[in-house]
Design a protein around this motif. Structure first.
Motif, PDB file in Angstrom:
ATOM      1  N   ARG A  99      48.926  51.745  34.361  1.00  0.00           N
ATOM      2  CA  ARG A  99      49.010  50.761  33.430  1.00  0.00           C
ATOM      3  C   ARG A  99      49.990  49.808  33.809  1.00  0.00           C
ATOM      4  NH1 ARG A  99      50.844  52.908  27.711  1.00  0.00           N
ATOM      5  NH2 ARG A  99      52.977  52.483  28.414  1.00  0.00           N
ATOM      6  N   ARG A 100      51.225  50.027  34.344  1.00  0.00           N
ATOM      7  CA  ARG A 100      52.172  49.037  34.946  1.00  0.00           C
ATOM      8  C   ARG A 100      51.478  48.253  35.864  1.00  0.00           C
ATOM      9  NH1 ARG A 100      57.382  48.181  32.702  1.00  0.00           N
ATOM     10  NH2 ARG A 100      58.039  47.697  34.729  1.00  0.00           N
ATOM     11  N   ARG A 101      50.747  48.922  36.905  1.00  0.00           N
ATOM     12  CA  ARG A 101      50.169  48.221  38.029  1.00  0.00           C
ATOM     13  C   ARG A 101      49.128  47.195  37.584  1.00  0.00           C
ATOM     14  NH1 ARG A 101      50.751  53.021  40.949  1.00  0.00           N
ATOM     15  NH2 ARG A 101      48.950  53.728  40.185  1.00  0.00           N
ATOM     16  N   LEU A 102      48.217  47.644  36.427  1.00  0.00           N
ATOM     17  CA  LEU A 102      47.461  46.714  35.872  1.00  0.00           C
ATOM     18  C   LEU A 102      47.928  45.814  35.153  1.00  0.00           C
ATOM     19  CD1 LEU A 102      44.420  46.238  34.891  1.00  0.00           C
ATOM     20  CD2 LEU A 102      44.832  47.505  33.093  1.00  0.00           C
ATOM     21  N   GLN A 103      49.044  45.797  34.552  1.00  0.00           N
ATOM     22  CA  GLN A 103      49.983  44.688  33.696  1.00  0.00           C
ATOM     23  C   GLN A 103      50.287  43.807  34.828  1.00  0.00           C
ATOM     24  OE1 GLN A 103      52.838  47.033  31.499  1.00  0.00           O
ATOM     25  NE2 GLN A 103      51.533  46.945  29.920  1.00  0.00           N
ATOM     26  N   LEU A 106      47.505  41.863  35.923  1.00  0.00           N
ATOM     27  CA  LEU A 106      47.237  40.721  34.996  1.00  0.00           C
ATOM     28  C   LEU A 106      48.114  39.828  34.866  1.00  0.00           C
ATOM     29  CD1 LEU A 106      45.827  43.492  32.009  1.00  0.00           C
ATOM     30  CD2 LEU A 106      44.593  41.459  33.635  1.00  0.00           C
ATOM     31  N   ARG A 107      49.338  40.156  34.863  1.00  0.00           N
ATOM     32  CA  ARG A 107      50.497  38.930  35.049  1.00  0.00           C
ATOM     33  C   ARG A 107      50.354  38.182  36.253  1.00  0.00           C
ATOM     34  NH1 ARG A 107      55.418  37.030  33.325  1.00  0.00           N
ATOM     35  NH2 ARG A 107      56.824  36.556  34.960  1.00  0.00           N
ATOM     36  N   HIS A 108      49.977  38.613  37.375  1.00  0.00           N
ATOM     37  CA  HIS A 108      50.029  37.926  38.588  1.00  0.00           C
ATOM     38  C   HIS A 108      48.724  36.665  38.254  1.00  0.00           C
ATOM     39  CE1 HIS A 108      48.545  36.712  42.451  1.00  0.00           C
ATOM     40  NE2 HIS A 108      49.944  36.971  42.895  1.00  0.00           N
ATOM     41  N   LEU A 109      47.561  37.061  37.998  1.00  0.00           N
ATOM     42  CA  LEU A 109      46.490  36.469  37.673  1.00  0.00           C
ATOM     43  C   LEU A 109      46.806  35.167  36.321  1.00  0.00           C
ATOM     44  CD1 LEU A 109      43.614  39.035  37.336  1.00  0.00           C
ATOM     45  CD2 LEU A 109      43.971  37.409  39.099  1.00  0.00           C
ATOM     46  N   GLN A 110      47.679  35.656  35.472  1.00  0.00           N
ATOM     47  CA  GLN A 110      48.053  34.778  34.439  1.00  0.00           C
ATOM     48  C   GLN A 110      49.156  33.706  34.822  1.00  0.00           C
ATOM     49  OE1 GLN A 110      50.282  36.927  31.379  1.00  0.00           O
ATOM     50  NE2 GLN A 110      49.878  34.806  29.847  1.00  0.00           N
TER      51      GLN A 110
END
Length: 557
Positions: A99-103, A106-110
């Motif tokens: 979940r942290r890796r996904l977050q 997603l943060r990197h994309l954001q």
């Protein structure tokens, strides 16, 4: 999971917890959970954990990064809560690494621009805010310089490429520019022993390079120069050879006391200067230039309501006959009694008024006030030759309003004869006039109003066109008269020019007024040449209306 005693020691643990910790359940017995799971590393977590052990808190949850014996790292969500009807405490651990890796993904994309893969506006401002907040802590010292720098750049000519070659080529160009900016930033940052600078795309064709712990303006100037050179090198993109340049605003200052808004406003202003100065250059923020801009902005925002508030006043400078020494007329000169900046001469605000269109409202007030004053002098001195009133008019007053109708209305309202009103337009406004301006000048002349060309001799004079304009007088620019100052060694060229202009004007039936007459010697030479009237400090500065009334009486006596 694990069951803990009131002291925080492991009573029992299941195999899943033991596997996460790279151990076995038996080995975990009597081990302090705080040490196993890093629950005592900070005061807040340690306090909350102890409150649960003592039964003073119903639940506590935190996230910890744990190190597996095999070297792997994992993120664990740990929950500690008292067991019902027992003195024990239940600890549960959930592996949330995925979940942290996904977050993080997603943060990197954001936080990154999909075209250039640079940090985007959001991440840039987050980093800038963090840098300034760090410097705000009193006594904070990380060995840095305590300064911050910013290069804010915009591509020149990018819109034309985007419009003609399409957004796909435009995006490739932006990505290529981003790559070169990164090279410049990395080279500058690492060469100085730093950790590199943040390069971000703020939107469109705007980029920024944030330099934390900058060493001074020299570093930022060197970086801006390198960026400028890098961007100006041609780009070869899919068979297209493209060339662009950049305009760069450079700001460098102490981080303490700076704000995000203040820094970005300074950068934006400086980028505007770079573009206004000709593009393809970098410009360093100048506090004095910015103060002038802020003053100009303050004047612009308050100019229109200032007319209604009655902050303007007129002063009058005499136009004196060189042959008889009598006051023939006056020029109305407006002053702004600004509540913050004091008394301001016309050159501080007339240009602003012309740009934003408020010259129409202000010009109408000046014209009405001046005509009313001229009529008052005429009534107060019925036996003296009446003075004509000369009023400056901007060409925008012709375009943005019905100047002819305004003049007619004011003359009728004040009762001033049209022959006693002279309207002055600058040479650049009059020369080449066509269409509506020329029709307005002709209508005013037909009405009986005098038309004079101000600052004559400084613009692009078209003497052939002059004969076709409805002009009644010329006002020679003061630069010609100043050439008469040295009476022992006079500037013969200036005298020949003035003599020629006066002769030409008289042959065309025009009167000539010399501006900036400051000495009796200048007046004498202008009189010999045949100039009609003079205006300048030799006779009087611009003064209040009552002083002009005294001059009328003095001239009559």
């Amino acid at each position: 999971m694990a069951l803990l005693d009131p002291e925080g020691l492991v009573v029992s643990a299941n195999g899943a917890l033991a596997a996460v910790l790279g151990s076995d359940p038996v080995s975990l017995r009597d081990q302090p959970a705080a040490e196993l799971l890093d629950l005592g590393s900070d005061a807040r977590t340690r306090r909350a954990y102890r409150e649960v052990l003592r039964g003073e808190r119903s639940r506590f949850r935190c996230t910890r990064r744990l190190k597996h014996p095999d070297g792997r790292s994992l993120w664990a969500e740990i929950t500690v809560s008292p067991m019902p009807r027992s003195q024990g405490v239940l600890l549960s651990l959930t592996d949330v690494s995925d979940r942290r890796r996904l977050q993080a993904r997603l943060r990197h994309l954001q936080m990154h621009d999909p075209v250039t893969r640079l940090p985007n506006r959001t991440l840039f401002f987050e980093r800038l805010t963090s840098a300034l907040e760090r410097s705000a802590y009193e006594g904070y010292d990380d060995g840095g310089t305590g300064r911050i720098g910013l290069c804010y750049l915009d591509l020149d000519g990018f819109k034309a490429i985007n419009d003609t070659l399409g957004h796909r080529v435009g995006d490739r160009l932006l990505a290529a520019v981003a790559s070169r900016l990164n090279e410049c930033a990395d080279s500058d940052g690492y060469a100085r022993g730093g950790n590199g600078h943040l390069v971000a795309r703020l939107g469109g064709d705007e980029f920024a390079i944030l330099v934390e712990d900058s060493t001074g303006t020299d570093q930022l100037a060197e970086l801006a120069g390198a960026v400028l050179a890098a961007v100006q090198r041609p780009f070869d993109l899919a068979g297209q050879r493209l060339s662009v340049s950049a305009s760069i605003g450079v700001v460098e200052r102490a981080a303490a006391g700076s704000t995000v808004n203040g820094l970005m406003q300074a950068a934006d202003t400086t980028l505007y200067w770079a573009k206004a100065d000709g593009k393809a250059r970098w410009t360093l923020f100048d506090p004095e230039r910015n103060a002038h801009r802020m003053t100009r902005q303050a004047l612009s925002s308050t100019l229109r309501p200032a007319v209604d508030r009655g902050e303007f006043a007129l002063e009058y400078q005499p136009l004196v006959g060189l042959a008889d020494g009598a006051v023939h007329g006056v020029e109305a000169l407006v002053r702004w009694n600004h509540p913050q900046f004091g008394a301001l001469p016309p050159n501080r605000f007339i240009g602003i008024a012309e740009e934003d269109g408020s010259i129409v409202q202000l010009g109408r007030w000046i014209l009405r006030t001046a005509c009313r004053q001229a009529r008052a002098w005429q009534r107060d001195h019925p036996t003296d030759r009446p003075l004509f009133m000369s009023v400056n008019v901007a060409v925008r007053q012709v375009w943005d309003s019905d100047l002819v109708a305004d003049v007619a209305e004011i003359l009728e309202e004040t009762g001033l004869p049209p022959r006693l009103l002279q309207l002055e337009l600058t040479e650049s406004d009059v020369m080449g006039s066509a269409g509506r301006p020329l029709q307005a000048l002709q209508a005013l002349s037909d009405m009986g109003v005098r038309i004079a060309i101000d600052d004559f001799g400084t613009g692009y004079s078209n003497l052939a066109y002059l004969s076709r304009l409805p002009v009644s007088g010329l006002k020679l620019d003061g630069s010609f008269v100043r050439g008469f100052q040295d009476e022992e060694h006079p500037n013969r060229a200036d005298e020949v020019i003035v003599e020629t202009l006066v002769g030409l004007a008289h042959r065309l039936g025009l009167t000539v007024t010399a501006e900036c007459v400051e000495t009796a010697g200048q007046a004498a030479r202008l009189r010999r040449i045949g100039c009609d009237t003079g205006q300048g400090w030799l006779y009087s500065r611009a003064v209040a209306p009552d002083r002009i009334a005294a001059l009328i009486g003095a001239a009559a006596s």
